[in-house]
Design a protein around this motif. Structure first.
Motif, short mmCIF file in Angstrom:
data_model
loop_
_atom_site.label_atom_id
_atom_site.label_comp_id
_atom_site.label_asym_id
_atom_site.label_seq_id
_atom_site.Cartn_x
_atom_site.Cartn_y
_atom_site.Cartn_z
N GLY A 70 29.65 39.97 42.95
CA GLY A 70 29.85 40.99 42.06
C GLY A 70 31.03 41.66 41.96
N LYS A 71 31.89 41.39 42.84
CA LYS A 71 33.33 41.81 42.92
C LYS A 71 34.38 41.80 42.23
CE LYS A 71 32.38 43.20 47.97
NZ LYS A 71 32.84 43.08 49.13
N LYS A 72 34.25 40.29 41.54
CA LYS A 72 35.23 39.71 40.62
C LYS A 72 34.41 39.03 39.46
CE LYS A 72 38.17 38.30 44.46
NZ LYS A 72 38.84 37.39 45.31
N ILE A 73 35.26 38.66 38.43
CA ILE A 73 34.85 38.08 37.23
C ILE A 73 35.95 37.03 36.77
CG2 ILE A 73 34.52 38.40 34.82
CD1 ILE A 73 33.85 41.43 35.20
N GLN B 143 33.41 51.39 30.12
CA GLN B 143 34.92 51.31 30.48
C GLN B 143 35.83 50.03 30.35
OE1 GLN B 143 35.81 51.76 34.81
NE2 GLN B 143 33.70 51.47 35.26
N LYS B 144 36.94 50.02 30.25
CA LYS B 144 37.77 49.00 29.92
C LYS B 144 38.40 48.59 31.25
CE LYS B 144 40.98 46.86 27.08
NZ LYS B 144 42.08 46.95 25.77
N LEU B 145 38.03 47.37 31.68
CA LEU B 145 38.52 46.78 32.96
C LEU B 145 39.95 46.21 32.69
CD1 LEU B 145 37.95 45.93 35.91
CD2 LEU B 145 37.04 43.88 34.99
N THR B 146 40.15 45.47 31.89
CA THR B 146 41.63 44.89 31.55
C THR B 146 41.77 44.37 30.01
OG1 THR B 146 43.10 43.30 32.53
CG2 THR B 146 40.78 42.71 32.33
N ASN B 147 43.00 44.09 29.85
CA ASN B 147 43.35 43.56 28.62
C ASN B 147 43.41 41.84 28.94
OD1 ASN B 147 43.66 45.64 26.51
ND2 ASN B 147 45.59 46.27 27.68
N ILE B 148 43.04 41.07 27.96
CA ILE B 148 43.07 39.74 28.33
C ILE B 148 43.88 39.00 27.05
CG2 ILE B 148 41.00 39.70 29.64
CD1 ILE B 148 39.56 38.26 27.07
N ASP C 86 39.84 41.15 39.76
CA ASP C 86 39.12 41.85 40.74
C ASP C 86 38.67 43.15 40.03
OD1 ASP C 86 38.90 44.03 43.11
OD2 ASP C 86 39.54 42.33 44.09
N VAL C 87 37.34 43.33 40.15
CA VAL C 87 36.62 44.30 39.51
C VAL C 87 37.15 45.71 39.99
CG1 VAL C 87 34.35 45.55 39.15
CG2 VAL C 87 34.74 42.93 38.94
N GLU C 88 37.58 45.83 41.18
CA GLU C 88 38.17 47.13 41.73
C GLU C 88 39.45 47.31 41.51
OE1 GLU C 88 38.03 49.44 46.17
OE2 GLU C 88 36.91 47.54 45.88
N THR C 89 40.38 46.43 41.96
CA THR C 89 41.82 46.66 41.72
C THR C 89 42.39 46.14 40.50
OG1 THR C 89 42.26 44.42 42.48
CG2 THR C 89 41.99 46.01 44.35
N LYS C 90 41.66 45.42 39.53
CA LYS C 90 41.99 45.13 38.36
C LYS C 90 43.11 43.97 38.43
CE LYS C 90 40.37 49.26 36.13
NZ LYS C 90 40.68 50.44 35.25
N GLU C 91 43.33 43.28 39.46
CA GLU C 91 44.28 42.41 39.50
C GLU C 91 43.92 41.26 39.00
OE1 GLU C 91 46.81 40.22 43.12
OE2 GLU C 91 45.53 41.49 43.55
N ILE C 92 44.87 40.49 38.25
CA ILE C 92 44.34 39.24 37.56
C ILE C 92 45.19 37.94 38.03
CG2 ILE C 92 44.46 37.82 35.45
CD1 ILE C 92 44.09 40.49 33.89
#
Length: 429
Positions: free
Chosen positions: A272-275, A250-255, A287-293
């Motif tokens: 393991g909750k953030k990248i 799955q796609k997490l976010t655009n960068i 944030d892996v769950e909220t996808k907030e950058i």
């Protein structure tokens, strides 16, 4: 328990019980205005308190060993004796920096790689390093090499030239190497599949079936997921997540678009909750769950190859007397990250300040002085009675009566009662 393997230990002079860990991010940056090359830095996870790790390091792609005692990175030697990057190991106990990407000649001697080396990663037991080796007219291949330079520099080729293969990560639990390759589509192209192989280069497993661009790929701390940067579904770059066996992609976010200067890379947070990732010469956290950058660097420097680690400091309260059994003056340590009580007898370089550590098994009058090579006294750091314990003092060479010391070797001498010991330190400007 397993997450402790991702800890980066900060040992202080007290050597007492561990406190709660502090998360940091190590990264490469062109922040030094006097150099055209990148150096390694660490900062808080909000981007504050940026500090250079070592004044002599030139390189990027830092990776922390599982025991937290060494950093492997791709870089140049400080004297720039070669135009190509090699794989270095910085020992945080001794501050030694050694090149390990060497190859053996027919006469038994060793040479540094004449090609570019990139993307190093540690084996589960930290005894080996896997990395990519490539030249301007040769395809990228993957090697593994011993990380302990005292036991030799034997390296082993894991891949074949026709397949253009790049190493990304080495799993701890299953001892698998994560890499990109065109091994399964037999196409000479920069667009490849993501795959795994065992530590000997065999048992290859294809995780993705589309020939696409991969800039970085890493296992999560529990190694149940893999995150990677790619243009998997469209022309723009994004962060993708899938199960470690290639399922449930799955796609997490655009960068955004590909950087013109540095290759985007990523690293998981210890929980393991953030990248944390880099693109367009800046560093971000998603944030892996909220996808907030969240953007954590915002300056005119190139900031890239972030590595998320944890420092586990010890208490800086009163030192434990029962661990001190003899007088000892330790080698100076300029690295602000870590101090281990070792007695390597070589002058550690510093600029402009360094820490000097000594220990006393009993009370006595302590004299600690700094001299130049002609025996002239430069500074008196300690001149008083001390009780048993382990002590540290900072020596700052930037201010002595309104003037600073010149580059060169200096001697510091500890005298306690009948005990006397001296060591050398090297000021580099």
């Amino acid at each position: 328990m397993k997450k402790l393997l991702f800890a980066f230990y900060l040992i202080t002079i007290s050597m007492t019980a561990q406190q709660n860990g502090t998360e940091k991010i190590i990264f490469a940056s062109f922040r030094d205005s006097t150099s055209y090359d990148p150096s390694l830095y660490y900062m808080d996870t909000d981007g504050n308190n940026i500090t250079r790790i070592n004044d002599t390091i030139i390189g990027d792609s830092p990776r922390i060993s599982h025991d937290g005692k060494r950093i492997v990175y791709a870089g140049w030697d400080p004297l720039r004796s070669t135009i190509n990057k090699n794989i270095h190991v910085l020992n945080l106990e001794t501050n030694e920096d050694k090149i390990v990407s060497l190859f053996k000649q027919n006469d038994g001697s060793y040479l540094i790689s004449g090609n570019e080396c990139a993307k190093p990663s540690w084996s589960p037991d930290d005894s080996l390093i896997v990395y990519t080796d490539f030249g301007h007219w040769t395809y990228p291949v993957i090697y593994k090499v011993k990380s302990d330079t005292t036991s030799g520099f034997e390296r082993t080729l894991l891949t074949s030239h026709p397949y253009i293969e790049w190493a990304f990560d080495w799993s701890f639990t299953e001892n698998k190497i994560l890499f990109k390759t065109n091994y399964f589509n037999d196409s000479i192209s920069t667009y490849m599949e993501l795959s795994t192989m065992n530590s000997n280069g065999g048992e290859r497993v294809q995780l993705t079936s589309d020939s696409i661009l991969y800039s970085s790929a890493r296992y999560s701390p529990e190694e149940d997921f893999i995150a990677f940067i790619s243009n998997y579904s469209d022309d723009s770059l994004g962060i993708y997540i899938m199960k470690s066996d290639g399922r449930k992609l799955q796609k997490l976010t655009n960068i955004g678009e590909l950087s013109h200067y540095t290759s985007p890379s990523l690293s998981w947070s210890p929980d393991g909750k953030k990248i944390v990732f880099s693109t367009k010469e800046q560093i971000y956290i998603v944030d892996v769950e909220t996808k907030e950058i969240t953007q954590i660097t915002n300056d005119n420097y190139w900031n890239y190859t972030p590595e998320w680690v944890v420092f586990y400091p010890t208490s800086v309260d009163e030192p434990k007397v029962n661990i001190v059994e003899e007088f000892e003056l330790y080698q100076n340590y300029p690295n602000p990250l870590v101090f281990y009580a070792l007695s390597a007898n070589y002058p550690n370089p510093f600029n402009p300040s360094t820490s000097i550590h000594y220990q006393l098994p009993g009370s006595g009058h302590v004299s600690l002085k700094v001299y130049d090579m002609l025996g002239r006294e430069i500074a008196e750091l300690v001149n008083e009675k001390k009780e048993s314990g382990i002590y540290t003092i900072n020596f700052d060479a930037s201010s002595f009566g309104g003037s600073s010391l010149s580059s060169g070797t200096y001697i510091y001498t500890l005298k306690v009662n009948e005990f006397s010991q001296s060591r050398k330190m090297l000021l580099l400007k």
